[in-house]
Scaffold this active site. Structure first.
Site, PDB file in Angstrom:
ATOM      1  N   ARG A  36       0.745  -1.110  -0.062  1.00 33.23           N
ATOM      2  CA  ARG A  36       0.226   0.164   0.115  1.00 33.23           C
ATOM      3  C   ARG A  36       0.809   1.411  -0.002  1.00 33.23           C
ATOM      4  O   ARG A  36       0.587   2.444   0.560  1.00 33.23           O
ATOM      5  CB  ARG A  36      -0.875   0.146   1.203  1.00 33.23           C
ATOM      6  CG  ARG A  36      -1.999  -0.952   1.095  1.00 33.23           C
ATOM      7  CD  ARG A  36      -3.092  -0.952   2.127  1.00 33.23           C
ATOM      8  NE  ARG A  36      -4.037  -2.031   2.097  1.00 33.23           N
ATOM      9  CZ  ARG A  36      -4.610  -2.410   3.316  1.00 33.23           C
ATOM     10  NH1 ARG A  36      -4.614  -1.637   4.467  1.00 33.23           N
ATOM     11  NH2 ARG A  36      -5.555  -3.367   3.340  1.00 33.23           N
ATOM     12  N   TYR A 162     -15.348 -12.246   0.251  1.00 30.01           N
ATOM     13  CA  TYR A 162     -16.210 -11.021  -0.024  1.00 30.01           C
ATOM     14  C   TYR A 162     -17.524 -11.704  -0.742  1.00 30.01           C
ATOM     15  O   TYR A 162     -18.590 -10.921  -0.535  1.00 30.01           O
ATOM     16  CB  TYR A 162     -15.324 -10.054  -1.000  1.00 30.01           C
ATOM     17  CG  TYR A 162     -14.319  -9.473  -0.021  1.00 30.01           C
ATOM     18  CD1 TYR A 162     -14.805  -8.108   1.030  1.00 30.01           C
ATOM     19  CD2 TYR A 162     -13.070  -9.308  -0.023  1.00 30.01           C
ATOM     20  CE1 TYR A 162     -13.853  -7.593   1.763  1.00 30.01           C
ATOM     21  CE2 TYR A 162     -12.147  -8.670   0.654  1.00 30.01           C
ATOM     22  CZ  TYR A 162     -12.609  -7.871   1.552  1.00 30.01           C
ATOM     23  OH  TYR A 162     -11.689  -7.127   2.281  1.00 30.01           O
TER      24      TYR A 162
END
Length: 356
Positions: A36, A162
């Site tokens: 990230r 998910y």
């Protein structure tokens, strides 16, 4: 099968510190990059993203290129990580998914039944759908020169979590229930996810990425038995298209990372990767004992980025000392860069690491 001759691994990135470390060497300069690193901690990223939804940004080659390059320019890290999101392959395959600010990926329709999975299995990732990804990778590798680009994908289990939950979840109960209560449905879902993940990674590497990292963010919620039976075979299948590629008669380096996976590290390596990422909970010398002869990546505690410099430096010294137990070590965080991180701290840390 071999990727094109002009692939960066056959020239500009072949001797990059990151690639040498991924292949088990100890280069003169300790390689470092941060998960990230391209994102909310950078003011230039926030300015660029104003008014653009996350998944729209991920499918704009110009934006992807600029966002991916930003931390390389600012911090001087040894690799770029392709700016994307784990649900991008789902969106490209036509699945109704969006990233809701403050919440994360949310599905229009959770996948809970055999019929739901059968409808998913009608979808594929076509070259046309992947064109924004391959265009961005080609543009990036031209801009990066000798700095390697790491391809990126979410692992089948994390994507399944998910899909089945319909959005973020702390314990993934619905997904873990499906694998036991509907094992055939689970197998068909994971088989499809392995296929699209493999296609997504293969497209990035074929277009010029010099390595590929598979993120299994939620694998740590599983027991070793469940991971081995219901997850690992599909991670192996997802990596297979990349493992089949060779550049200059050598395989493309692959990395596997998960959070809270100390009990899974040998099994995660066994799916067929060269490098295992370790989160901040497990000292690297302990990981090296569990993974003899395996290159490690990690594992600075992201929380330490908010500490003062002497504390961060002392922590980094401890991590480097533990990492000496592995045949090679790529320095990274044990998870992603927190959004409120001072970018100057990452720049200073990178420069210090390069001096060691």
């Amino acid at each position: 099968m071999s990727s094109p001759h002009q692939h960066p691994l056959s020239g500009p990135t072949a001797d990059a510190p990151l690639i040498r470390a991924y292949r088990g060497e100890r280069p003169d300069r300790l390689p470092v990059w941060f998960m990230r690193q391209a994102g909310r901690s950078l003011p230039e990223y926030r300015a660029l993203r104003t008014g653009t939804r996350m998944l729209d940004a991920c499918l704009d080659p110009e934006l992807v290129t600029e966002i991916t390059l930003q931390p390389v320019r600012r911090h001087g890290v040894d690799a770029a990580i392709f700016f994307s999101d784990i649900v991008v392959p789902l969106r490209l395959a036509g699945v109704g998914v969006d990233i809701v600010p403050g919440r994360g990926p949310v599905l229009e329709h959770p996948v809970r039944t055999a019929d739901d999975v059968a409808k998913l299995r009608e979808r594929t990732l076509t070259p046309e759908a992947l064109s924004p990804i391959t265009a961005a990778v080609r543009q990036l590798t031209t801009e990066l020169g000798s700095t390697p680009l790491i391809g990126f994908a979410g692992a089948p289990f994390t994507l399944a979590a998910y899909l089945v939950e319909g959005g973020p979840s702390k314990d993934h109960l619905a997904a873990r229930t499906m694998m036991h209560a509907q094992p055939q449905v689970w197998a068909e879902l994971m088989d499809w996810l392995a296929e699209i993940t493999g296609t997504f990674l293969h497209a990035q590497v074929s277009a010029g990425a010099s390595a590929a990292q598979l993120f299994d963010s939620w694998a740590g919620t599983l027991s070793l038995a469940d991971y081995a039976q219901y997850v690992a075979p599909y991670s192996t299948a997802a990596l297979a298209p990349v493992r089949a590629l060779e550049v200059a008669d050598r395989p493309v380096p692959t990395v596997h990372f998960g959070v809270g996976t100390a009990h899974l590290l040998p099994a995660m390596h066994a799916v067929g990767v060269d490098v295992v990422g370790v989160d901040w909970r497990t000292p690297l010398d302990q990981a090296a004992q569990a993974l003899p002869g395996v290159v490690l990546q990690g594992n600075l505690d992201p929380a330490m980025l908010a500490a003062d410099w002497p504390a961060l430096r002392a922590h980094a010294e401890t991590v480097l000392a533990a990492g000496a137990a592995a045949p090679a070590h790529v320095v990274n965080l044990g998870h992603g860069v927190p959004p409120d991180t001072d970018p100057e701290m990452l720049t200073r840390l990178t420069a210090w690491l390069h001096e060691q």
